[in-house]
Design an enzyme around this catalytic site. Sequence first.
Site, PDB file in Angstrom:
ATOM      1  N   LYS A  27     -15.653  -1.560   2.416  1.00 55.47           N
ATOM      2  CA  LYS A  27     -14.986  -1.998   1.181  1.00 55.47           C
ATOM      3  C   LYS A  27     -16.050  -2.679   0.329  1.00 55.47           C
ATOM      4  CE  LYS A  27     -10.509  -3.166   3.350  1.00 55.47           C
ATOM      5  NZ  LYS A  27      -9.825  -4.253   4.110  1.00 55.47           N
ATOM      6  N   ASP A  78      -3.754   0.091  11.757  1.00 50.84           N
ATOM      7  CA  ASP A  78      -4.596  -1.070  11.442  1.00 50.84           C
ATOM      8  C   ASP A  78      -3.779  -2.286  11.848  1.00 50.84           C
ATOM      9  OD1 ASP A  78      -6.077  -3.160  10.507  1.00 50.84           O
ATOM     10  OD2 ASP A  78      -6.027  -2.587   8.395  1.00 50.84           O
ATOM     11  N   GLU A 110       0.824  -1.218   0.000  1.00 59.29           N
ATOM     12  CA  GLU A 110       0.000   0.000   0.000  1.00 59.29           C
ATOM     13  C   GLU A 110       0.855   1.264   0.000  1.00 59.29           C
ATOM     14  OE1 GLU A 110      -2.761  -0.362   3.243  1.00 59.29           O
ATOM     15  OE2 GLU A 110      -3.927  -1.894   2.210  1.00 59.29           O
TER      16      GLU A 110
HETATM   17  P1  PGA Z   1      -6.302  -6.050   2.421  1.00 56.96           P
HETATM   18  O1  PGA Z   1      -5.823  -5.182   3.651  1.00 56.96           O
HETATM   19  O2  PGA Z   1      -6.812  -5.171   1.354  1.00 56.96           O
HETATM   20  O3  PGA Z   1      -5.077  -6.826   2.066  1.00 56.96           O
HETATM   21  O4  PGA Z   1      -7.398  -6.957   2.978  1.00 56.96           O
HETATM   22  C1  PGA Z   1      -6.341  -3.960   3.961  1.00 56.96           C
HETATM   23  C2  PGA Z   1      -6.867  -3.905   5.360  1.00 56.96           C
HETATM   24  O5  PGA Z   1      -6.746  -4.877   6.143  1.00 56.96           O
HETATM   25  O6  PGA Z   1      -7.436  -2.886   5.709  1.00 56.96           O
HETATM   26 ZN    ZN Z   2      -7.921  -3.576   7.793  1.00 53.74          ZN
END
Ligand code: PGA
Ligand code: ZN
Length: 406
Positions: free
Chosen positions: A329, A236, A200
């Site tokens: 999400k 997080d 990220e």
């Molecule tokens: P992920 O991680 O997109 O790999 O699930 C992001 C998060 O845990 O916020």
């Molecule tokens: Zn997360």
Amino acid sequence: MSRVVEVTLRAIVDSRGSPTVEAEVTDADGHRGRAGAPSGASTGTHEVLALPEGGVPAALDRFRTDVRPALLGRELSDAPGWDAALHRADGDDEFRRIGGGVATALSIAAAIARARAAGVPLWRSWLRPGLDGSGRPMIVGNCLNGGRHAIGGPEFQEYHAISSAPNPADAVRAAIAVHRRVGEALTEKFPKLALGRGDEGGWVAPLGSLEALELLSQACEAVRDETHLPVHPGLDLAASEFFSDGQYRYRDRNLDPDGQLAFLVELVDKFGLKYMEDPFEEEAFDSFAAFTKAVGGKLLVVGDDLYTTGLARLERGIAEKSTNSVLIKVNQVGTLTDTFATVDRARAAGWSTIASHRSGDLPEGWLSHFAIGTGARGLKCGLLGGERVAKLNELLRLAAPAQTSP
Ligand code: PGA
Ligand code: ZN
């Protein structure tokens, strides 16, 4: 009113280079929307499956036989009808047959075409009841990576700059300044180490979880002093990833749930944390509730793997007062209609929502429209890398009209 005359799906790659899909939806007047499916690495157990068994090739096959015929000719303006057709084409609540990523891409591509057909900006077509789109999210910006996103780094998965200046330009500037400062501090600390960045865009370094937090908090303090902008540390933990057999497992010790609770409560005060996501494993509604009771007045306690954007799990969290915020999400549930149901329920409970990217993402900006349309308290989209910057820049475009040079 206009019918959908073309729906396509193609194989593309995401920011990790992993195969994913991209959908395109076109109506009879030529209004077109296009969107790809992001994907997670530290996925929650309760989120929908991104792709059917057999991966992208199987998803393309099933799209041809089962999905496309169910969508062609549909009225574009009927958003719930479109998403319901996706559910029907799948026939399984978890999108195991057609793939949650396929559903996500099709749901969003149709929404983009719909907004174009209506002649309104995307954020406006996504406005939730009672909102006018004037809210601006704070930036939840990833500065340091660990966990699944950076093997060899700290146990905690993400170290964020929580940048809450009311003007997005200031908020983005301050968050990026913290990222830069963290990079400088790491170069000083490890002069001979080739530093890298995680999935990220946050830095990766061989730091312990606490050591990394100290570094982040010092960087935030330095940027606050320099810019006088509000920017504070946040985490997080993605704690499911280092929890096994009843223990949270750190390099130097193991903590039982009570030990983890006491440890984290102490961190909140010591470092002035303003945001903590998934501090406990994804079934520990009770630990979340004890934590929120202890410190929920001081920071956002956010459930990601805990809820996976699902309405039923959110209902349980609200009943048990497990957190005060929920991460959103779209690809955890597969359609915008399902996502809005969760957003609306959270808002009705007085909770904050955080609009979030995935660790595998695409250079698309719709998430920023989603954050504004849904009145999100935060936009969690990383700070560096084309797929992260695409969202920040879209927020900047929405917040300030372009200036022409004289
Ligand atoms: P992920 O991680 O997109 O790999 O699930 C992001 C998060 O845990 O916020
Ligand atoms: Zn997360």
